[in-house]
Design a protein around this motif. Sequence first.
Motif, PDB file in Angstrom:
ATOM      1  N   ALA A  65       0.838  -1.209   0.000  1.00 55.48           N
ATOM      2  CA  ALA A  65       0.000   0.000   0.000  1.00 55.48           C
ATOM      3  C   ALA A  65       0.869   1.254   0.000  1.00 55.48           C
ATOM      4  O   ALA A  65       1.986   1.250   0.501  1.00 55.48           O
ATOM      5  N   ASP A  66       0.343   2.313  -0.578  1.00 57.99           N
ATOM      6  CA  ASP A  66       1.038   3.602  -0.579  1.00 57.99           C
ATOM      7  C   ASP A  66       0.412   4.475   0.494  1.00 57.99           C
ATOM      8  O   ASP A  66      -0.706   4.954   0.352  1.00 57.99           O
ATOM      9  N   LEU A  67       1.148   4.641   1.598  1.00 55.85           N
ATOM     10  CA  LEU A  67       0.700   5.456   2.724  1.00 55.85           C
ATOM     11  C   LEU A  67       1.456   6.779   2.779  1.00 55.85           C
ATOM     12  O   LEU A  67       1.537   7.413   3.832  1.00 55.85           O
ATOM     13  N   SER A  68       1.996   7.206   1.643  1.00 58.21           N
ATOM     14  CA  SER A  68       2.745   8.463   1.597  1.00 58.21           C
ATOM     15  C   SER A  68       1.889   9.594   2.140  1.00 58.21           C
ATOM     16  O   SER A  68       0.738   9.776   1.742  1.00 58.21           O
ATOM     17  N   TRP A  69       2.454  10.341   3.052  1.00 61.24           N
ATOM     18  CA  TRP A  69       1.821  11.515   3.664  1.00 61.24           C
ATOM     19  C   TRP A  69       0.537  11.195   4.431  1.00 61.24           C
ATOM     20  O   TRP A  69      -0.212  12.099   4.801  1.00 61.24           O
ATOM     21  N   ALA A  70       0.242   9.920   4.683  1.00 63.02           N
ATOM     22  CA  ALA A  70      -0.946   9.563   5.470  1.00 63.02           C
ATOM     23  C   ALA A  70      -0.741   9.954   6.928  1.00 63.02           C
ATOM     24  O   ALA A  70       0.373   9.941   7.440  1.00 63.02           O
ATOM     25  N   ASP A  71      -1.818  10.311   7.582  1.00 67.03           N
ATOM     26  CA  ASP A  71      -1.777  10.648   9.006  1.00 67.03           C
ATOM     27  C   ASP A  71      -2.107   9.389   9.791  1.00 67.03           C
ATOM     28  O   ASP A  71      -3.254   8.950   9.824  1.00 67.03           O
ATOM     29  N   LEU A  72      -1.083   8.807  10.402  1.00 62.81           N
ATOM     30  CA  LEU A  72      -1.241   7.588  11.192  1.00 62.81           C
ATOM     31  C   LEU A  72      -1.057   7.840  12.686  1.00 62.81           C
ATOM     32  O   LEU A  72      -0.900   6.902  13.462  1.00 62.81           O
ATOM     33  N   ARG A  73      -1.109   9.108  13.093  1.00 57.64           N
ATOM     34  CA  ARG A  73      -0.919   9.418  14.510  1.00 57.64           C
ATOM     35  C   ARG A  73      -1.968   8.705  15.363  1.00 57.64           C
ATOM     36  O   ARG A  73      -3.162   8.835  15.125  1.00 57.64           O
ATOM     37  N   GLY A  74      -1.495   7.936  16.324  1.00 55.65           N
ATOM     38  CA  GLY A  74      -2.377   7.228  17.240  1.00 55.65           C
ATOM     39  C   GLY A  74      -3.033   5.996  16.654  1.00 55.65           C
ATOM     40  O   GLY A  74      -3.832   5.346  17.320  1.00 55.65           O
ATOM     41  N   ALA A  75      -2.712   5.646  15.408  1.00 56.93           N
ATOM     42  CA  ALA A  75      -3.301   4.459  14.776  1.00 56.93           C
ATOM     43  C   ALA A  75      -2.709   3.191  15.385  1.00 56.93           C
ATOM     44  O   ALA A  75      -1.535   3.148  15.739  1.00 56.93           O
ATOM     45  N   ASP A  76      -3.526   2.170  15.517  1.00 57.44           N
ATOM     46  CA  ASP A  76      -3.088   0.870  16.013  1.00 57.44           C
ATOM     47  C   ASP A  76      -2.729   0.002  14.812  1.00 57.44           C
ATOM     48  O   ASP A  76      -3.606  -0.416  14.058  1.00 57.44           O
ATOM     49  N   LEU A  77      -1.445  -0.237  14.635  1.00 58.06           N
ATOM     50  CA  LEU A  77      -0.954  -1.068  13.536  1.00 58.06           C
ATOM     51  C   LEU A  77      -0.423  -2.406  14.048  1.00 58.06           C
ATOM     52  O   LEU A  77       0.323  -3.084  13.354  1.00 58.06           O
ATOM     53  N   SER A  78      -0.853  -2.805  15.256  1.00 55.10           N
ATOM     54  CA  SER A  78      -0.347  -4.057  15.807  1.00 55.10           C
ATOM     55  C   SER A  78      -0.752  -5.233  14.917  1.00 55.10           C
ATOM     56  O   SER A  78      -1.895  -5.327  14.472  1.00 55.10           O
ATOM     57  N   HIS A  79       0.211  -6.046  14.618  1.00 52.09           N
ATOM     58  CA  HIS A  79       0.061  -7.246  13.780  1.00 52.09           C
ATOM     59  C   HIS A  79      -0.325  -6.935  12.337  1.00 52.09           C
ATOM     60  O   HIS A  79      -0.688  -7.845  11.585  1.00 52.09           O
ATOM     61  N   ALA A  80      -0.297  -5.677  11.933  1.00 51.81           N
ATOM     62  CA  ALA A  80      -0.608  -5.326  10.536  1.00 51.81           C
ATOM     63  C   ALA A  80       0.485  -5.860   9.619  1.00 51.81           C
ATOM     64  O   ALA A  80       1.653  -5.904   9.983  1.00 51.81           O
ATOM     65  N   ARG A  81       0.111  -6.257   8.430  1.00 46.82           N
ATOM     66  CA  ARG A  81       1.051  -6.758   7.428  1.00 46.82           C
ATOM     67  C   ARG A  81       1.455  -5.572   6.565  1.00 46.82           C
ATOM     68  O   ARG A  81       0.624  -5.012   5.851  1.00 46.82           O
ATOM     69  N   LEU A  82       2.727  -5.192   6.642  1.00 52.29           N
ATOM     70  CA  LEU A  82       3.202  -3.954   6.025  1.00 52.29           C
ATOM     71  C   LEU A  82       4.291  -4.156   4.982  1.00 52.29           C
ATOM     72  O   LEU A  82       4.801  -3.179   4.448  1.00 52.29           O
ATOM     73  N   LYS A  83       4.639  -5.388   4.662  1.00 53.46           N
ATOM     74  CA  LYS A  83       5.745  -5.622   3.736  1.00 53.46           C
ATOM     75  C   LYS A  83       5.507  -4.890   2.412  1.00 53.46           C
ATOM     76  O   LYS A  83       4.466  -5.016   1.781  1.00 53.46           O
ATOM     77  N   GLY A  84       6.471  -4.084   2.023  1.00 51.74           N
ATOM     78  CA  GLY A  84       6.397  -3.352   0.772  1.00 51.74           C
ATOM     79  C   GLY A  84       5.556  -2.089   0.819  1.00 51.74           C
ATOM     80  O   GLY A  84       5.416  -1.400  -0.178  1.00 51.74           O
ATOM     81  N   ALA A  85       4.991  -1.773   1.984  1.00 51.52           N
ATOM     82  CA  ALA A  85       4.173  -0.559   2.104  1.00 51.52           C
ATOM     83  C   ALA A  85       5.066   0.674   2.111  1.00 51.52           C
ATOM     84  O   ALA A  85       6.115   0.688   2.751  1.00 51.52           O
ATOM     85  N   LYS A  86       4.664   1.697   1.381  1.00 47.07           N
ATOM     86  CA  LYS A  86       5.370   2.969   1.389  1.00 47.07           C
ATOM     87  C   LYS A  86       4.803   3.775   2.539  1.00 47.07           C
ATOM     88  O   LYS A  86       3.631   4.156   2.537  1.00 47.07           O
ATOM     89  N   MET A  87       5.648   4.038   3.529  1.00 47.66           N
ATOM     90  CA  MET A  87       5.217   4.686   4.760  1.00 47.66           C
ATOM     91  C   MET A  87       5.197   6.202   4.630  1.00 47.66           C
ATOM     92  O   MET A  87       5.777   6.765   3.700  1.00 47.66           O
TER      93      MET A  87
END
Length: 94
Positions: A65-87
């Motif tokens: 996924a492309d999360l460029s410039w996304a606001d993830l403040r306070g987001a719960d990403l526990s156990h999320a699958r992030l391989k290859g994600a653009k942060m």
Amino acid sequence: MDAIELQMLYAAGERDFRNIDLSSASLSYINLSQATLIRANFRHANLRWANLREANLSWADLRGADLSWADLRGADLSHARLKGAKMPDGTIHD
């Protein structure tokens, strides 16, 4: 469910979108702050500039996924699958 239906439900006050499948969807600039997105499938989705502040993305599939410039403040990403994600900081998650 597609991106337009998701936006309409969110605007109507719905916040629980567990197990939603929006793989490869174009969701740039979407506001899903404080949404429950447990086990959601956003694989290869465009989430640029998305507002995911305080969203529960635990166990979500965000691979590629492309999360460029996304606001993830306070987001719960526990156990999320992030391989290859653009942060948001421009790095690619390995």
